[in-house]
Design a protein around this motif. Structure first.
Motif, PDB file in Angstrom:
ATOM      1  N   ASN A 100       9.896 -23.879  20.095  1.00 41.06           N
ATOM      2  CA  ASN A 100       9.523 -25.217  20.539  1.00 41.06           C
ATOM      3  C   ASN A 100      10.235 -26.268  19.691  1.00 41.06           C
ATOM      4  O   ASN A 100      11.084 -25.951  18.867  1.00 41.06           O
ATOM      5  N   ASP A 144      -2.840 -26.975  14.522  1.00 39.19           N
ATOM      6  CA  ASP A 144      -2.547 -27.422  15.881  1.00 39.19           C
ATOM      7  C   ASP A 144      -2.011 -26.276  16.732  1.00 39.19           C
ATOM      8  O   ASP A 144      -0.798 -26.152  16.926  1.00 39.19           O
ATOM      9  N   PRO A 145      -2.893 -25.419  17.258  1.00 40.19           N
ATOM     10  CA  PRO A 145      -2.415 -24.303  18.077  1.00 40.19           C
ATOM     11  C   PRO A 145      -1.724 -24.739  19.364  1.00 40.19           C
ATOM     12  O   PRO A 145      -0.986 -23.980  19.965  1.00 40.19           O
ATOM     13  N   SER A 146      -1.944 -25.997  19.782  1.00 42.58           N
ATOM     14  CA  SER A 146      -1.308 -26.458  21.018  1.00 42.58           C
ATOM     15  C   SER A 146       0.203 -26.582  20.878  1.00 42.58           C
ATOM     16  O   SER A 146       0.906 -26.719  21.870  1.00 42.58           O
ATOM     17  N   PHE A 205       2.170 -24.305  20.287  1.00 41.70           N
ATOM     18  CA  PHE A 205       2.785 -23.118  20.861  1.00 41.70           C
ATOM     19  C   PHE A 205       2.660 -23.057  22.382  1.00 41.70           C
ATOM     20  O   PHE A 205       3.017 -22.049  22.984  1.00 41.70           O
ATOM     21  N   GLU A 206       2.166 -24.112  23.008  1.00 39.36           N
ATOM     22  CA  GLU A 206       2.049 -24.118  24.467  1.00 39.36           C
ATOM     23  C   GLU A 206       3.412 -24.058  25.143  1.00 39.36           C
ATOM     24  O   GLU A 206       3.537 -23.556  26.250  1.00 39.36           O
ATOM     25  N   THR A 207       4.436 -24.578  24.488  1.00 37.53           N
ATOM     26  CA  THR A 207       5.783 -24.539  25.053  1.00 37.53           C
ATOM     27  C   THR A 207       6.554 -23.301  24.619  1.00 37.53           C
ATOM     28  O   THR A 207       7.723 -23.166  24.926  1.00 37.53           O
ATOM     29  N   GLY A 208       5.914 -22.408  23.887  1.00 35.76           N
ATOM     30  CA  GLY A 208       6.556 -21.178  23.452  1.00 35.76           C
ATOM     31  C   GLY A 208       6.808 -21.173  21.960  1.00 35.76           C
ATOM     32  O   GLY A 208       6.543 -22.148  21.262  1.00 35.76           O
ATOM     33  N   GLY A 214       0.899 -24.303  12.938  1.00 36.45           N
ATOM     34  CA  GLY A 214       0.369 -24.102  14.288  1.00 36.45           C
ATOM     35  C   GLY A 214      -0.903 -23.285  14.309  1.00 36.45           C
ATOM     36  O   GLY A 214      -1.818 -23.561  15.094  1.00 36.45           O
TER      37      GLY A 214
END
Length: 131
Positions: free
Chosen positions: A104, A94-96, A98-101, A90
């Motif tokens: 995930n 792909d840092p996105s 962690f958008e869900t926490g 992540g």
């Protein structure tokens, strides 16, 4: 001990791709067969390299710890290592994710896979009387 860890990895590779599509049926948006193939494709290098290494490290740490329950220490380390597997991916690619926490989809896959690996390893340890 290394031989037992490699056997655990081999057996886990037969279990993980079959179990994960049941636990997360809509995760990949594919039917059962292609999901098994995708999970198997990704599980082979992860389980053999990361899983075997962290399991060996877990055994070492649990033997050196002052806690009474060596198995519980090993289980907790396995679960933490399964959860942390997603962190480097992540952060680097792909840092996105962690958008869900932090808990995930990918980290849940890692935790479930680590639990399967730990269970198989413990069963083999009882079979070979190495525990």
């Amino acid at each position: 001990m290394l031989f037992q860890k490699i056997q655990s990895a081999l057996i886990s590779l037969f279990i993980i791709p079959v179990v994960l599509p049941f636990l997360f049926p809509e995760a990949l948006g594919l039917s059962y067969g292609p999901s098994v193939a995708i999970y198997l494709l990704y599980a082979i290098p992860i389980v053999f390299i990361y899983g075997t290494f962290t399991s060996l490290l877990s055994e070492y740490i649990s033997q050196k710890t002052p806690f009474r329950s060596k198995r519980m220490t090993s289980l907790v380390f396995h679960l933490i290592a399964g959860w942390l597997f997603v962190l480097p991916y992540g952060l680097m690619f792909d840092p996105s994710i962690f958008e869900t926490g932090v808990l995930n989809f990918a980290s849940l896959l890692g935790i479930c896979s680590a639990l399967v690996f730990y269970t198989v390893d413990q069963l083999l340890g009882h079979h070979f009387n190495t525990l």
